[in-house]
Design a protein around this motif. Structure first.
Motif, PDB file in Angstrom:
ATOM      1  N   GLY A   1      35.297  60.558  37.703  1.00  0.00           N
ATOM      2  CA  GLY A   1      35.921  61.417  38.719  1.00  0.00           C
ATOM      3  C   GLY A   1      36.410  62.729  38.118  1.00  0.00           C
ATOM      4  O   GLY A   1      36.201  63.812  38.689  1.00  0.00           O
ATOM      5  N   ILE A   2      37.069  62.637  36.958  1.00  0.00           N
ATOM      6  CA  ILE A   2      37.533  63.860  36.280  1.00  0.00           C
ATOM      7  C   ILE A   2      36.349  64.698  35.828  1.00  0.00           C
ATOM      8  O   ILE A   2      36.359  65.935  35.939  1.00  0.00           O
ATOM      9  CB  ILE A   2      38.416  63.471  35.081  1.00  0.00           C
ATOM     10  N   THR A   3      35.312  64.026  35.327  1.00  0.00           N
ATOM     11  CA  THR A   3      34.113  64.752  34.895  1.00  0.00           C
ATOM     12  C   THR A   3      33.478  65.475  36.071  1.00  0.00           C
ATOM     13  O   THR A   3      33.048  66.641  35.950  1.00  0.00           O
ATOM     14  CB  THR A   3      33.098  63.778  34.271  1.00  0.00           C
ATOM     15  N   PHE A   4      33.419  64.815  37.237  1.00  0.00           N
ATOM     16  CA  PHE A   4      32.886  65.469  38.433  1.00  0.00           C
ATOM     17  C   PHE A   4      33.726  66.689  38.811  1.00  0.00           C
ATOM     18  O   PHE A   4      33.193  67.709  39.263  1.00  0.00           O
ATOM     19  CB  PHE A   4      32.848  64.477  39.605  1.00  0.00           C
ATOM     20  N   TYR A   5      35.036  66.581  38.626  1.00  0.00           N
ATOM     21  CA  TYR A   5      35.918  67.712  38.937  1.00  0.00           C
ATOM     22  C   TYR A   5      35.538  68.927  38.099  1.00  0.00           C
ATOM     23  O   TYR A   5      35.436  70.055  38.618  1.00  0.00           O
ATOM     24  CB  TYR A   5      37.374  67.326  38.666  1.00  0.00           C
TER      25      TYR A   5
ATOM     26  N   GLY B   1      23.935  63.788  37.157  1.00  0.00           N
ATOM     27  CA  GLY B   1      22.862  64.538  36.507  1.00  0.00           C
ATOM     28  C   GLY B   1      22.649  65.899  37.145  1.00  0.00           C
ATOM     29  O   GLY B   1      22.536  66.916  36.447  1.00  0.00           O
ATOM     30  N   PHE B   2      22.621  65.922  38.466  1.00  0.00           N
ATOM     31  CA  PHE B   2      22.387  67.172  39.197  1.00  0.00           C
ATOM     32  C   PHE B   2      23.528  68.160  38.976  1.00  0.00           C
ATOM     33  O   PHE B   2      23.302  69.315  38.591  1.00  0.00           O
ATOM     34  CB  PHE B   2      22.236  66.855  40.690  1.00  0.00           C
ATOM     35  N   LEU B   3      24.771  67.706  39.209  1.00  0.00           N
ATOM     36  CA  LEU B   3      25.914  68.607  39.096  1.00  0.00           C
ATOM     37  C   LEU B   3      26.179  69.022  37.648  1.00  0.00           C
ATOM     38  O   LEU B   3      26.566  70.171  37.383  1.00  0.00           O
ATOM     39  CB  LEU B   3      27.161  67.939  39.685  1.00  0.00           C
TER      40      LEU B   3
ATOM     41  N   SER C   1      24.458  66.246  24.767  1.00  0.00           N
ATOM     42  CA  SER C   1      23.838  64.929  24.905  1.00  0.00           C
ATOM     43  C   SER C   1      24.716  63.982  25.716  1.00  0.00           C
ATOM     44  O   SER C   1      24.229  63.071  26.368  1.00  0.00           O
ATOM     45  CB  SER C   1      23.569  64.330  23.523  1.00  0.00           C
ATOM     46  N   SER C   2      26.039  64.176  25.672  1.00  0.00           N
ATOM     47  CA  SER C   2      26.978  63.451  26.521  1.00  0.00           C
ATOM     48  C   SER C   2      27.821  64.476  27.263  1.00  0.00           C
ATOM     49  O   SER C   2      28.380  65.388  26.651  1.00  0.00           O
ATOM     50  CB  SER C   2      27.880  62.534  25.686  1.00  0.00           C
ATOM     51  N   ILE C   3      27.905  64.345  28.574  1.00  0.00           N
ATOM     52  CA  ILE C   3      28.587  65.351  29.382  1.00  0.00           C
ATOM     53  C   ILE C   3      30.052  65.500  28.995  1.00  0.00           C
ATOM     54  O   ILE C   3      30.646  66.571  29.163  1.00  0.00           O
ATOM     55  CB  ILE C   3      28.454  65.006  30.889  1.00  0.00           C
TER      56      ILE C   3
ATOM     57  N   ASP D   1      42.301  70.512  27.189  1.00  0.00           N
ATOM     58  CA  ASP D   1      42.880  70.172  28.488  1.00  0.00           C
ATOM     59  C   ASP D   1      43.306  68.702  28.512  1.00  0.00           C
ATOM     60  O   ASP D   1      42.549  67.810  28.109  1.00  0.00           O
ATOM     61  CB  ASP D   1      41.850  70.400  29.609  1.00  0.00           C
ATOM     62  N   ILE D   2      44.519  68.459  29.010  1.00  0.00           N
ATOM     63  CA  ILE D   2      45.024  67.089  29.102  1.00  0.00           C
ATOM     64  C   ILE D   2      44.131  66.246  30.006  1.00  0.00           C
ATOM     65  O   ILE D   2      43.835  65.086  29.714  1.00  0.00           O
ATOM     66  CB  ILE D   2      46.475  67.072  29.631  1.00  0.00           C
ATOM     67  N   THR D   3      43.686  66.841  31.102  1.00  0.00           N
ATOM     68  CA  THR D   3      42.844  66.103  32.051  1.00  0.00           C
ATOM     69  C   THR D   3      41.542  65.660  31.398  1.00  0.00           C
ATOM     70  O   THR D   3      41.083  64.527  31.606  1.00  0.00           O
ATOM     71  CB  THR D   3      42.530  66.982  33.274  1.00  0.00           C
ATOM     72  N   ALA D   4      40.948  66.533  30.601  1.00  0.00           N
ATOM     73  CA  ALA D   4      39.709  66.187  29.910  1.00  0.00           C
ATOM     74  C   ALA D   4      39.954  65.071  28.891  1.00  0.00           C
ATOM     75  O   ALA D   4      39.123  64.183  28.701  1.00  0.00           O
ATOM     76  CB  ALA D   4      39.123  67.405  29.222  1.00  0.00           C
ATOM     77  N   GLN D   5      41.121  65.107  28.258  1.00  0.00           N
ATOM     78  CA  GLN D   5      41.467  64.057  27.300  1.00  0.00           C
ATOM     79  C   GLN D   5      41.603  62.707  27.999  1.00  0.00           C
ATOM     80  O   GLN D   5      41.183  61.669  27.473  1.00  0.00           O
ATOM     81  CB  GLN D   5      42.762  64.415  26.581  1.00  0.00           C
ATOM     82  N   VAL D   6      42.204  62.723  29.194  1.00  0.00           N
ATOM     83  CA  VAL D   6      42.323  61.487  29.975  1.00  0.00           C
ATOM     84  C   VAL D   6      40.932  60.929  30.298  1.00  0.00           C
ATOM     85  O   VAL D   6      40.705  59.711  30.214  1.00  0.00           O
ATOM     86  CB  VAL D   6      43.119  61.740  31.270  1.00  0.00           C
ATOM     87  N   ALA D   7      40.002  61.815  30.633  1.00  0.00           N
ATOM     88  CA  ALA D   7      38.637  61.383  30.941  1.00  0.00           C
ATOM     89  C   ALA D   7      37.995  60.719  29.727  1.00  0.00           C
ATOM     90  O   ALA D   7      37.357  59.661  29.844  1.00  0.00           O
ATOM     91  CB  ALA D   7      37.805  62.579  31.391  1.00  0.00           C
ATOM     92  N   LYS D   8      38.175  61.316  28.551  1.00  0.00           N
ATOM     93  CA  LYS D   8      37.599  60.743  27.330  1.00  0.00           C
ATOM     94  C   LYS D   8      38.190  59.364  27.041  1.00  0.00           C
ATOM     95  O   LYS D   8      37.476  58.432  26.653  1.00  0.00           O
ATOM     96  CB  LYS D   8      37.837  61.685  26.149  1.00  0.00           C
ATOM     97  N   VAL D   9      39.524  59.225  27.219  1.00  0.00           N
ATOM     98  CA  VAL D   9      40.183  57.945  26.960  1.00  0.00           C
ATOM     99  C   VAL D   9      39.700  56.891  27.947  1.00  0.00           C
ATOM    100  O   VAL D   9      39.386  55.756  27.566  1.00  0.00           O
ATOM    101  CB  VAL D   9      41.716  58.094  27.032  1.00  0.00           C
TER     102      VAL D   9
END
Length: 460
Positions: A212-216, A289-291, A302-304, A312-320
């Protein structure tokens, strides 16, 4: 069946377990009524496991796959790959259901289905039944055990990146891999798929949050879509195909999931667990894949998650979240290896107990972590095994099993359809293996060759 006078027999719409052995002069056997499970899984729990098995780390490489195919071509090609993977899994389970009744057993593993299909197939196939069984078992074990080792590297790499960002200094990746040993052993102690379902549910939720965060990030400040090609080149399309096949393939968990279901008939059907699960997975794959490619274009990694800003804190949450989801997925991948190894032990040691089962779990997890610690660049090697094994296990072998199961009812349509599927599997085998060999050369040669767009196919 108890002998009851004809005038006292009452018609019943449902035949209870063990109640009917002879019906209208024909031997009757319902494998699903005969199946006796201590901890059966519901349709929802089975769907949860299937989603977790299919929504692996390979989904993070879908934007790069679309980079190889183009935006529009990628949509239709992903649907095609999904159809091939789903159809082959469907065909395997359908053959299993036929063989249940034919041999009067209530459940089989993948290797069992292969052996019984060949043993009851045409004359030429019967002498290969034992060899087929052993081949499938080894391919399954090597593929999924290798995947477990790669998963430890993937989890450790993400936490290493976050540690370095926050602490300001780096530690060797091997330390992070070693720290996963105890948590992974505890995860492996989950006794069966019934109790592993909540773990898969947690993994799905974590992956949902991470994606969800990645889509954001992919939806924020999108460039003009005209800047991205709608159709890729022919030279890069095999790369797309290999990435997508190995990301979506989950053939190894199909039979264990079906064997543990409370209502195994619900696994198949137009709106069965398999079709519903794979349909949802396909939609998510296409969207990311499209977005992802629309957003990052030629800068797609190789990995989105590598495109997400680490500061960014939000990106860190996505990684965790995604790292923890992969951690939870380890249990489902490990279950495939455990089932194969434990069955072998029971066949050779009749006195094996539950104590020995947990010793085996501990040893296998420890070995997978030790391999990852010893060779943290194991990805290309497992990619080679994965490319070879999944092409055979996921596409070619199920098609051959169908031929052997219905050898006396083969139609022209079945022949043409299965010939096309074998050709598709062969292409995946050739291109996936050659790419993995190229990655190994790139990783260990003093002067790396020209960069390639391919990613680790083992990171399924």
């Amino acid at each position: 069946m108890k002998e009851v006078p004809q005038n006292k027999r009452k018609p019943s719409k449902k035949l209870e377990k063990g109640e009917v052995a002879h019906l209208n002069g024909i031997d009757y056997f319902d494998p699903f009524l005969e199946r006796n499970l201590e901890h059966p899984t519901t349709n929802g729990e089975t769907l949860t496991h299937l989603l977790k098995a299919s929504l692996g780390t390979g989904i993070l490489a879908m934007p790069q796959a679309f980079q190889c195919s183009g935006l529009i071509t990628g949509i239709f090609a992903t649907v095609f790959v999904s159809f091939v993977c789903t159809f082959c899994s469907y065909s395997l389970v359908k053959c299993a259901h036929t063989l249940y009744r034919r041999t009067k057993v209530s459940s089989m593993g993948y290797a069992d289905v292969a052996e019984v299909a060949f043993a009851n197939g045409p004359e030429w196939s019967r002498k290969f039944s034992s060899f087929t069984r052993q081949s499938v078992l080894w391919l399954l074990f090597v593929t999924y055990f290798g995947t477990c080792s790669v998963y430890t590297v993937i989890i450790a790499s993400n936490f290493e990146q976050l540690f370095q960002h926050h602490m300001g200094f780096a530690l060797n990746l091997r330390y992070f891999i070693a720290m996963l040993l105890i948590p992974l052993i505890l995860l492996s102690y989950v006794p069966n798929l019934k109790y592993l379902a909540p773990v898969s549910m947690v993994a799905n939720l974590l992956m949902f949050v991470g994606l969800g965060i990645t889509f954001y990030y992919t939806l924020y400040d999108l460039p003009s879509i005209s800047e991205r090609p709608a159709v890729g080149t022919f030279a890069t399309f095999p790369t797309f195909f290999c990435l997508t096949v190995f990301a979506m393939e989950a053939i190894g968990v199909v039979m264990p999931l079906e064997n543990n279901m409370k209502t195994p008939r619900s696994f198949l059907g137009v709106f069965g667990v398999l079709n519903v699960g794979m349909g949802g997975v396909t939609i998510v794959y296409i969207l990311l894949g499209f977005l992802g490619y629309w957003k990052y274009g030629e800068a797609t990694e190789s990995s989105i998650t590598l495109n997400l800003p680490t500061e960014d804190i939000t990106a860190q949450v996505a990684k965790v979240c995604i790292s923890l989801a992969v951690f939870c997925t380890y249990g489902l991948q490990f279950f495939v290896c455990l089932e194969i190894a434990w069955t072998k032990i029971q066949e050779n040691f009749e006195k094996a107990t539950i104590y020995h089962n947990y010793v085996l779990r501990t040893v296998m997890v420890t070995l997978s972590v030790v391999i990852a610690v010893a060779v943290p660049t194991i990805g290309p090697f497992i990619g080679l095994i994965g490319a070879f094994c999944f092409s055979l296990l996921g596409i070619i072998v199920p098609v051959i099993i169908e031929f052997a199961t219905y050898w006396d009812k083969v139609t022209v349509w079945m022949t043409i359809r299965n010939a096309v599927l074998i050709a598709v599997g062969f292409l995946a085998l050739v291109f996936g293996t050659s790419n993995s060999v190229f990655q190994i050369i790139s990783a260990y040669s003093p002067v790396p060759p020209v960069a390639t767009n391919m990613t680790h196919s083992a990171a399924q």
